[in-house]
Design an enzyme around this catalytic site. Structure first.
Site, mmCIF file in Angstrom:
data_model
loop_
_atom_site.group_PDB
_atom_site.id
_atom_site.type_symbol
_atom_site.label_atom_id
_atom_site.label_comp_id
_atom_site.label_asym_id
_atom_site.label_seq_id
_atom_site.Cartn_x
_atom_site.Cartn_y
_atom_site.Cartn_z
ATOM 1 N N GLU A 138 0.826 -1.209 0.000
ATOM 2 C CA GLU A 138 0.000 0.000 0.000
ATOM 3 C C GLU A 138 0.865 1.267 0.000
ATOM 4 O O GLU A 138 1.600 1.508 0.962
ATOM 5 C CB GLU A 138 -0.898 0.016 1.244
ATOM 6 C CG GLU A 138 -1.757 1.277 1.333
ATOM 7 C CD GLU A 138 -2.612 1.325 2.590
ATOM 8 O OE1 GLU A 138 -2.205 0.757 3.615
ATOM 9 O OE2 GLU A 138 -3.688 1.941 2.545
ATOM 10 N N ASP A 173 -5.670 2.719 -1.636
ATOM 11 C CA ASP A 173 -6.359 3.544 -0.643
ATOM 12 C C ASP A 173 -6.587 4.913 -1.289
ATOM 13 O O ASP A 173 -5.644 5.703 -1.466
ATOM 14 C CB ASP A 173 -5.498 3.642 0.626
ATOM 15 C CG ASP A 173 -6.218 4.352 1.770
ATOM 16 O OD1 ASP A 173 -7.083 5.203 1.482
ATOM 17 O OD2 ASP A 173 -5.903 4.068 2.940
ATOM 18 N N GLN A 199 -9.620 1.065 -0.312
ATOM 19 C CA GLN A 199 -10.042 1.754 0.916
ATOM 20 C C GLN A 199 -10.383 3.206 0.584
ATOM 21 O O GLN A 199 -9.986 3.723 -0.464
ATOM 22 C CB GLN A 199 -8.908 1.718 1.956
ATOM 23 C CG GLN A 199 -8.549 0.299 2.395
ATOM 24 C CD GLN A 199 -7.333 0.253 3.309
ATOM 25 O OE1 GLN A 199 -6.397 1.020 3.116
ATOM 26 N NE2 GLN A 199 -7.338 -0.637 4.287
ATOM 27 N N GLU A 235 -11.858 3.183 5.860
ATOM 28 C CA GLU A 235 -10.703 3.382 6.749
ATOM 29 C C GLU A 235 -10.587 4.885 7.039
ATOM 30 O O GLU A 235 -9.723 5.575 6.509
ATOM 31 C CB GLU A 235 -9.425 2.850 6.102
ATOM 32 C CG GLU A 235 -8.265 2.764 7.096
ATOM 33 C CD GLU A 235 -6.947 2.343 6.463
ATOM 34 O OE1 GLU A 235 -6.668 2.745 5.321
ATOM 35 O OE2 GLU A 235 -6.194 1.610 7.124
HETATM 36 O O1 LIG Z 1 -2.833 3.880 7.002
HETATM 37 C C1 LIG Z 1 -3.299 3.154 6.108
HETATM 38 O O2 LIG Z 1 -3.868 3.597 5.129
HETATM 39 C C2 LIG Z 1 -3.236 1.694 6.192
HETATM 40 O O3 LIG Z 1 -4.172 1.047 5.393
HETATM 41 C C3 LIG Z 1 -2.534 0.897 7.112
HETATM 42 O O4 LIG Z 1 -2.770 -0.276 7.073
HETATM 43 C C4 LIG Z 1 -1.587 1.347 8.159
HETATM 44 O O5 LIG Z 1 -0.691 2.292 7.750
HETATM 45 MG MG LIG Z 2 -5.106 2.363 3.972
#
Ligand SMILES: O=C(O)[C@H](O)C(=O)CO
Ligand SMILES: [Mg+2]
Length: 252
Positions: A138, A173, A199, A235
């Site tokens: 990510e 994300d 996300q 999230e």
């Molecule tokens: O912060 C995020 O976007 C995350 O998905 C994570 O898992 C932790 O940094």
């Molecule tokens: Mg994330």
């Protein structure tokens, strides 16, 4: 649309098993978490079985958080710890039937960090494949995680093609991608085949998706049009009680 409650942020005042129950009561289709390791896996499994919700993902341990670690897998010289964290996450995922493990890269840069990340991801993919678990990477934005090794989807795309393993996928994300790169609609379209999980949160305040610079009506419509029908990860950090932040839920 189907939604997954990210219990790292939603209901994080509750124990993880109770947060799973709260997500079920609120009508979520799935849950995901960050670092569940303080809770015995059997308790998570029991709450998942009781509610019927799948756990979509969990993260590898970050390392020594007090010393500033935010993941270990791109840290040259920390391979033993990184692989122990990967194996621990995969064991926990198997015990809880969690579908994906997010392998956290950490604060690092340069070719050595890249080589370490590739090697550790190859290790993770080989271990995960036998159990049908997806490995996620990510990109994080440089305001929240300055110096984090993985910052853009372009970099993630290169890493995924270099590792070249079917278990490795992108965690897209929308919050981080909007901050670092924008152009969300085209990026979702172009990266669809690499995406393992999506996300979302408002930008720039990482709140509920009903305000801010991203129009989630448009983004979710794009995701639907592209034929992506898996639960999307909520999230975000609720401004108050999680229950009071859910008015977006009935709108989308
Ligand atoms: O912060 C995020 O976007 C995350 O998905 C994570 O898992 C932790 O940094
Ligand atoms: Mg994330």
């Amino acid at each position: 649309m189907k939604f997954s409650a990210n219990l790292g942020f939603l209901w994080n005042e509750l124990t993880l098993p109770d947060a799973i129950r709260a997500a079920k009561l609120a009508g979520f289709d799935a849950v995901e978490c960050h670092w569940p390791y303080d809770v015995p896996a059997a308790e998570i499994r029991a709450a998942l079985d009781e509610t019927g919700l799948p756990m979509l993902g969990l993260n590898t341990r970050r390392g020594d958080v007090a010393a500033g670690d935010n993941g270990l897998s791109a840290l040259t010289g920390r391979e033993v710890e990184a692989r122990a964290a990967i194996s621990e996450a995969l064991d926990y995922a198997r015990a809880t039937k969690t579908r994906a493990v997010h392998v956290m890269a950490g604060f690092a840069s340069g070719p050595e960090a890249h080589a370490s990340f590739i090697a550790n991801l190859r290790f993770a993919c080989a271990e995960a494949e036998a159990h049908g678990i997806t490995i996620l990477i990510e990109p994080l934005n440089h305001h929240d995680a300055p110096g984090y090794f993985l910052q853009t989807t372009e970099q993630a795309q290169d890493i995924i093609s270099e590792v070249n393993h079917p278990a490795l996928r992108l965690m897209f994300d929308c919050y981080h991608v909007q901050i670092m790169e924008g152009d969300l609609t085209r990026r979702l379209q172009n990266l669809l085949g690499l995406i393992g999980h999506i996300q979302f949160a408002s930008v720039p305040d990482r709140g509920a998706p009903d305000h801010g610079e991203v129009d989630y009506h448009a983004i979710f419509a794009t995701i639907t049009r592209l034929g992506y029908d898996r639960p999307l990860g909520a999230e975000y950090k609720p401004a108050g009680k999680t229950e009071d932040s859910l008015s977006w839920f009935s709108v989308f």
